[in-house]
Design a protein around this motif. Structure first.
Motif, PDB file in Angstrom:
ATOM      1  N   ASN A 180      34.156 -41.074  23.556  1.00  0.00           N
ATOM      2  CA  ASN A 180      33.011 -40.941  22.654  1.00  0.00           C
ATOM      3  C   ASN A 180      31.681 -41.054  23.386  1.00  0.00           C
ATOM      4  O   ASN A 180      30.704 -40.411  23.005  1.00  0.00           O
ATOM      5  N   LEU A 181      31.634 -41.857  24.442  1.00  0.00           N
ATOM      6  CA  LEU A 181      30.391 -41.972  25.209  1.00  0.00           C
ATOM      7  C   LEU A 181      30.028 -40.636  25.856  1.00  0.00           C
ATOM      8  O   LEU A 181      28.866 -40.205  25.830  1.00  0.00           O
ATOM      9  N   ASP A 223      29.052 -37.863  23.195  1.00  0.00           N
ATOM     10  CA  ASP A 223      27.655 -37.968  22.750  1.00  0.00           C
ATOM     11  C   ASP A 223      26.721 -37.246  23.719  1.00  0.00           C
ATOM     12  O   ASP A 223      25.782 -36.550  23.306  1.00  0.00           O
ATOM     13  N   ASP A 251      25.536 -50.082  29.954  1.00  0.00           N
ATOM     14  CA  ASP A 251      25.730 -49.827  28.529  1.00  0.00           C
ATOM     15  C   ASP A 251      26.044 -51.172  27.873  1.00  0.00           C
ATOM     16  O   ASP A 251      27.151 -51.687  27.990  1.00  0.00           O
ATOM     17  N   TYR A 273      23.008 -48.033  17.978  1.00  0.00           N
ATOM     18  CA  TYR A 273      24.314 -48.233  17.325  1.00  0.00           C
ATOM     19  C   TYR A 273      24.538 -47.187  16.231  1.00  0.00           C
ATOM     20  O   TYR A 273      25.646 -46.670  16.068  1.00  0.00           O
ATOM     21  N   ARG A 310      23.193 -44.121  15.990  1.00  0.00           N
ATOM     22  CA  ARG A 310      23.386 -42.776  16.514  1.00  0.00           C
ATOM     23  C   ARG A 310      24.828 -42.561  16.971  1.00  0.00           C
ATOM     24  O   ARG A 310      25.433 -41.521  16.696  1.00  0.00           O
ATOM     25  N   ARG A 311      25.413 -43.535  17.642  1.00  0.00           N
ATOM     26  CA  ARG A 311      26.801 -43.404  18.096  1.00  0.00           C
ATOM     27  C   ARG A 311      27.766 -43.362  16.918  1.00  0.00           C
ATOM     28  O   ARG A 311      28.757 -42.639  16.939  1.00  0.00           O
ATOM     29  N   THR A 312      27.477 -44.154  15.900  1.00  0.00           N
ATOM     30  CA  THR A 312      28.335 -44.161  14.709  1.00  0.00           C
ATOM     31  C   THR A 312      28.258 -42.824  13.994  1.00  0.00           C
ATOM     32  O   THR A 312      29.281 -42.233  13.630  1.00  0.00           O
ATOM     33  N   ASN A 354      27.473 -39.953  15.174  1.00  0.00           N
ATOM     34  CA  ASN A 354      28.035 -38.871  15.977  1.00  0.00           C
ATOM     35  C   ASN A 354      29.539 -38.716  15.811  1.00  0.00           C
ATOM     36  O   ASN A 354      30.079 -37.622  15.983  1.00  0.00           O
TER      37      ASN A 354
END
Length: 521
Positions: A213-214, A217, A280, A353, A355-357, A359
């Motif tokens: 996931n990193l 993104d 990170d 937090y 933005r990652r969720t 995505n």
């Protein structure tokens, strides 16, 4: 010169003292943080980590050594193309690796791309049983012509972790690398094996890096055309530039594995190039990912009353989000608890937090939000700077953030909830607003209920936006009052805010009861 007995005795004892001193110094050099030998960083994986000399394909593990100080550490990349967790062990590759591991070393484990292959055929016979359970089957291997018992993906990874720990070394589990597969402008992320690696990390209390996931993104930010340039060979294997992106992303994640990074003095092992990679800071949280890409997800965001710390019940404190899945049908719904302790609606949004969720969510998913406990903190200070303006108005205040040193526009509590709702709705995501769970603060035989505060403001935002509303504050407070103070004490792990496992399970039941009609289950 004659030496009398007393002098001889003194000399013998002095000699023995220096012998012990020298022996201790020699031993100290061989163990612990002062050992003179290099720290070895091993990589066990498949072709996406392996080393190649061809221009259109390179594994990320081949480049990790570029970031370490060669006088202090050595990256030993044993990843091998075409292998699954099963065949890496069956062919003796794992045993050869583990034989070289010493105390204090690090072993990075990343499998899954090939584990979904056929279990038995005449070409590779490398597949594993899906999942992390204890299932096994015995086959007559068509490739090796030998009888073999094949286990689940989880079985093989557990063995690797156990073997590494037996050497007093540190295992790190990783999700898969990202494939260049797009659908409706979004990358198809590798769900099952990454989720199983995550679940194994929780079960075994092992460090976990969600590389998939990193990287996804970052690739989505690049777009389809620039991403395609990193995958000239096929949809799975990347070139040197793609390997570098994966390697730097992995290193940034390793830096965020507190307290591991400081305990192993990893920063001292990096060269100038490695030190320049920003850490990170989210990695240590081991935030979950969807278990099954074929199912819709209920995704939770909030504070420590939804998910506390690393989600492992530290100090006996649990959030209700960790117990929601058992109330819902896991064959129909993923529950993904992305809440983070200590955050307000503001810092969840500004800290990356959200933005990652967002995505990792897809149309039809359900977003459940619960904030408020930390929104009442100071708007500007040098410790957390997490407060929001009170109410639901569209007002804002510009500040020079004492914590970050940057200019920031701070909005109201309602303003941040509307940001979550608006951005989620734009992607076809259903939104649910929860009022914050009540604290254990008694006023006589009643739980204190704040007027014109976060529970009311959450309700207002839900009504304004047309979102579903779950009034946890009122429903749970009424339950506490019915149970009485003595029974409610057992539902908390601290004075009045963080619930115990029993309290979290109780609260999860109320959330599930409201969600089931919305989900149609």
């Amino acid at each position: 010169m004659k030496i009398n007995n007393l002098t001889r005795c003194i000399l013998q004892r002095v000699s023995w003292f220096f012998f012990l001193l020298i022996s201790t110094a020699v031993c100290a050099d061989d163990i612990g943080p002062n050992k003179t030998s290099k720290t070895k960083i091993f990589i066990a994986g498949d072709s996406t980590a392996a080393t190649y000399s061809q221009p259109d394909q390179q594994g990320w593990g081949a480049l990790l050594g570029d970031y370490v100080d060669a006088t202090k550490a050595e990256v030993i990349n044993r990843a091998r193309g075409g292998r699954s967790s099963r065949t890496f062990i069956a062919e003796g590759l794992w045993q050869a690796l583990i034989d070289e591991v010493s105390a204090g070393d690090i072993v990075i484990i990343q499998f899954g791309h090939n584990d979904a292959s056929p279990i038995n055929d005449t070409t590779r016979a490398r597949g594993t049983l899906p999942g992390i359970g204890t299932e096994a089957i015995t086959i007559n291997n068509l490739l090796t012509q030998q009888q073999e018992t094949v286990y689940t993906f989880g079985h093989y990874i557990r063995k690797m972790v156990k073997d590494v720990r037996a050497k007093n070394a540190t295992p790190i589990l990783m999700s898969l690398t990202q494939r260049n597969l797009w659908q409706a402008g979004k990358l198809e992320r590798n769900g099952s094996y990454g989720r199983w690696a995550y679940e194994l990390a929780l079960e075994l209390n092992t460090h976990f890096v969600d590389l998939n996931n990193l990287v996804a993104d970052k690739l989505e930010a690049l777009g389809t055309e620039k991403t395609a340039a990193l995958y000239p060979k096929d949809q799975t294997h990347f070139n040197q530039q793609g390997a570098q992106l994966h390697a730097e992303t992995a290193l940034a994640a390793f830096k965020g594995l507190r307290p591991l990074f400081n305990e192993l003095l990893l920063n001292d092992l990096l060269n100038e190039k490695g030190a320049a990679v920003a850490a990170d800071e989210m990695t240590w949280l081991r935030l979950p990912i969807p278990a099954n890409n074929n199912l819709r997800s209920v995704v939770l965001i909030g504070d420590s009353t939804v998910r506390n710390g690393g989600g492992i019940g530290g100090n006996g404190e649990w959030g209700w989000g960790d117990f929601l899945q058992p109330h819902l049908n896991s064959k129909k719904i993923n529950v993904v608890n992305r809440a983070v302790g200590g955050l307000s609606s503001r810092t969840f949004y500004t800290g990356g937090y959200w933005r990652r969720t967002l995505n990792m969510m897809r149309p039809g998913d359900v977003l459940v939000m619960q904030f408020g406990h930390n929104d009442n903190a100071p708007i500007n200070d040098n410790s957390r700077a997490r407060g929001t303006l009170k109410g639901v108005a569209d007002n804002y205040e510009k500040i020079e953030n004492q914590l970050t040193g940057k200019l920031e526009t701070v909005y109201s509590y309602g303003g941040y909830l509307r940001k979550f709702i608006g951005e989620a709705r734009a992607r076809g995501i259903i939104t649910v607003v929860c009022s914050p769970v009540p604290r254990k603060i008694w006023e006589g035989k009643k739980i204190a209920r704040a007027q014109d505060s976060y529970p009311d403001w959450a309700r207002q935002v839900a009504l304004q936006s047309g979102s579903a509303f779950i009034d946890l504050n009122t429903v749970i407070a009424a339950e506490y009052e019915q149970l009485g103070a003595k029974k409610v004490d057992a539902l908390f792990a601290d004075k009045h805010t963080h619930t115990s496992k029993a309290g979290a399970e109780l609260n999860a039941g109320f959330v599930a009861a409201e969600l089931k009609p919305l989900l149609g289950i």
